[in-house]
Write a protein that holds these residues in place. Structure first.
Motif, PDB file in Angstrom:
ATOM      1  N   GLY A 303      85.197 -10.142   2.200  1.00  0.00           N
ATOM      2  CA  GLY A 303      85.578  -8.743   2.074  1.00  0.00           C
ATOM      3  C   GLY A 303      85.423  -8.026   3.397  1.00  0.00           C
ATOM      4  N   ALA A 304      85.840  -6.783   3.425  1.00  0.00           N
ATOM      5  CA  ALA A 304      85.765  -5.985   4.644  1.00  0.00           C
ATOM      6  C   ALA A 304      84.313  -5.606   4.939  1.00  0.00           C
ATOM      7  CB  ALA A 304      86.616  -4.734   4.500  1.00  0.00           C
ATOM      8  N   ALA A 305      83.966  -5.604   6.222  1.00  0.00           N
ATOM      9  CA  ALA A 305      82.610  -5.277   6.639  1.00  0.00           C
ATOM     10  C   ALA A 305      82.611  -5.028   8.139  1.00  0.00           C
ATOM     11  CB  ALA A 305      81.654  -6.405   6.284  1.00  0.00           C
ATOM     12  N   THR A 306      81.438  -4.825   8.692  1.00  0.00           N
ATOM     13  CA  THR A 306      81.251  -4.685  10.136  1.00  0.00           C
ATOM     14  C   THR A 306      80.106  -5.585  10.565  1.00  0.00           C
ATOM     15  OG1 THR A 306      82.007  -2.391  10.076  1.00  0.00           O
ATOM     16  CG2 THR A 306      80.801  -3.095  12.032  1.00  0.00           C
ATOM     17  N   VAL A 307      80.324  -6.348  11.626  1.00  0.00           N
ATOM     18  CA  VAL A 307      79.290  -7.230  12.167  1.00  0.00           C
ATOM     19  C   VAL A 307      79.146  -6.943  13.652  1.00  0.00           C
ATOM     20  CG1 VAL A 307      78.602  -9.606  12.633  1.00  0.00           C
ATOM     21  CG2 VAL A 307      79.730  -9.050  10.485  1.00  0.00           C
ATOM     22  N   ALA A 308      77.944  -6.579  14.081  1.00  0.00           N
ATOM     23  CA  ALA A 308      77.665  -6.284  15.487  1.00  0.00           C
ATOM     24  C   ALA A 308      78.680  -5.293  16.059  1.00  0.00           C
ATOM     25  CB  ALA A 308      77.644  -7.567  16.306  1.00  0.00           C
ATOM     26  N   GLY A 309      79.056  -4.298  15.266  1.00  0.00           N
ATOM     27  CA  GLY A 309      79.996  -3.273  15.701  1.00  0.00           C
ATOM     28  C   GLY A 309      81.458  -3.653  15.611  1.00  0.00           C
TER      29      GLY A 309
END
Length: 402
Positions: A303-309
């Protein structure tokens, strides 16, 4: 020529690859006096220099790329996000929804090979139940029960060191891993044959989990290798899948990790710390941190997310670099100022899907170091393995030191 301490050939492809990797994988710059001050790069230790060779031999392009991009917390390469940062690594394993059955992941490979429903691709209550079932085998009581198995192998196979004879540590550790795995699974399989089958199966399936083309016939060869391992285990169908994947993980991480840790210990002359019960456990965590037996974890976002910006979409591949998250590229093993346990143990993953065999791995390495320390061994010959699933040594010949 074959008995040289560093078994490389001048002018060959390995040397040319090493030049690129040495530049990319040196410890981070240390600056004094501000950004305008001259840059100083510490000379890598002998242990670090030798250990680079396992990466160069097995995955030279991949690990040179990882070393070249590690200055950023995360780097996007098309639909793949390479994650180096410790916080991003943790988030990807604990906060980001992951597709456990996607192609190119451990769970996806298990599905493709016909081993569905494994610990590696389970979620929710099913996953928690499977992990609880492993507690007896891999918890404190289980490790205590298994310890006589591997210490007997060490006692017998390392005895020639006391007579001044050389010992190739790789087959010793392969037997140790096979014997321990057979006892863990409760199967009557020859330890050496079990280790060999697990190593062949892992090598055949490793390319399934990394980006890049998959030549025709590779999946068929992987299925055949896994079938051979399953036949050797000779377990009922309801146990065979999980047992096979546990055998793959236990054997291959052990055979990759322990010889690398011993080589680093010998090269950096850390035997005094290995010989002392007061510092041995700290040294074990530090050696596992810098060697990172499973240096890269391939995952796929669900799914959609944010990792390390960096934004992540469903279906994006995540290449989680365990060795960088744990700071293996920044500092060698240091018992006086070790990395915090929360950082060092990132090599075993994080959260509910962390490696259940971490306690077993630490105990086996501690006992191996304790058995070797009185001999103060040195490495007399080392050849990196170009075919194993994980970066490691094909041969590591040691001899008692002075």
């Amino acid at each position: 020529m074959a008995d040289r301490p560093d078994d490389t050939r001048a002018g060959g492809d390995a040397d040319r690859r090493a030049v690129a990797f040495v530049v990319a994988d040196r410890p981070d710059d240390t600056r004094a006096g501000g950004d305008d001050a001259p840059r100083w790069r510490p000379t890598p230790s002998r242990g670090r220099r030798r250990d680079r060779r396992v990466y160069l031999r097995r995955y030279p392009v991949l690990f040179t790329l990882l070393a070249a991009t590690r200055r950023w917390p995360a780097v996007r390469l098309g639909r793949m996000l390479v994650v180096h940062d410790a916080d991003g690594y943790r988030d990807a394993l604990t906060r980001i929804p992951l597709d456990r059955a996607a192609t190119g992941t451990v769970g996806g490979t298990a599905h493709r090979l016909g081993a569905d429903g494994l610990l590696f691709d389970q979620q929710g209550p099913e996953h928690r139940q499977a992990r609880r079932a492993l507690t007896d085998g891999l918890g404190p009581a289980g490790v205590a029960r298994l310890r006589p198995v591997w210490t007997a192998v060490l006692r017998q196979r390392l005895a020639p060191l006391g007579a001044g004879e050389p010992v190739d540590l790789v087959p010793v550790i392969a037997e140790l891993a096979g014997a321990t795995t057979a006892a863990l699974l409760g199967v009557d399989a020859d330890p050496v044959a079990l280790a060999a089958a697990a190593r062949r199966a892992a090598a055949a399936t490793a390319a399934e989990q990394l980006p890049g083309p998959r030549p025709p016939g590779r999946a068929r060869a992987a299925r055949r290798a896994v079938a051979d391992l399953t036949a050797l285990l000779n377990l009922p169908p309801e146990r065979a899948g999980l047992a096979g994947m546990l055998a793959l993980a236990a054997v291959n991480t052990t055979v990759a990790g322990i010889p690398r840790a011993v080589a680093w210990c010998a090269d950096d002359r850390l035997w005094d710390r290995a010989d002392s019960a007061d510092t041995r456990d700290v040294l074990v965590d530090e050696l596992l941190r810098v060697t990172a037996p499973s240096p890269v974890l391939p995952r796929v976002a669900a799914g959609a997310a944010t990792v390390a910006g960096c934004p992540v979409r469903a279906g994006d591949r995540l290449l989680l670099v365990a060795r960088h998250a744990a700071g293996a590229h920044r500092a060698g093993p240091d018992c006086a100022a070790p990395a915090p346990a929360r950082t060092a143990r990132l090599v075993f993953g994080a959260g509910p899907h962390s490696c259940p065999g971490a306690r077993l791995a630490r105990a086996q390495l501690a006992d191996t170091l304790a058995a070797l320390a009185p001999h103060r061994p040195v490495v007399v010959r080392a050849r990196a393995d170009g075919h194993a699933a994980l970066p490691g040594w094909a041969h590591l010949v040691i001899r008692a030191g002075r």
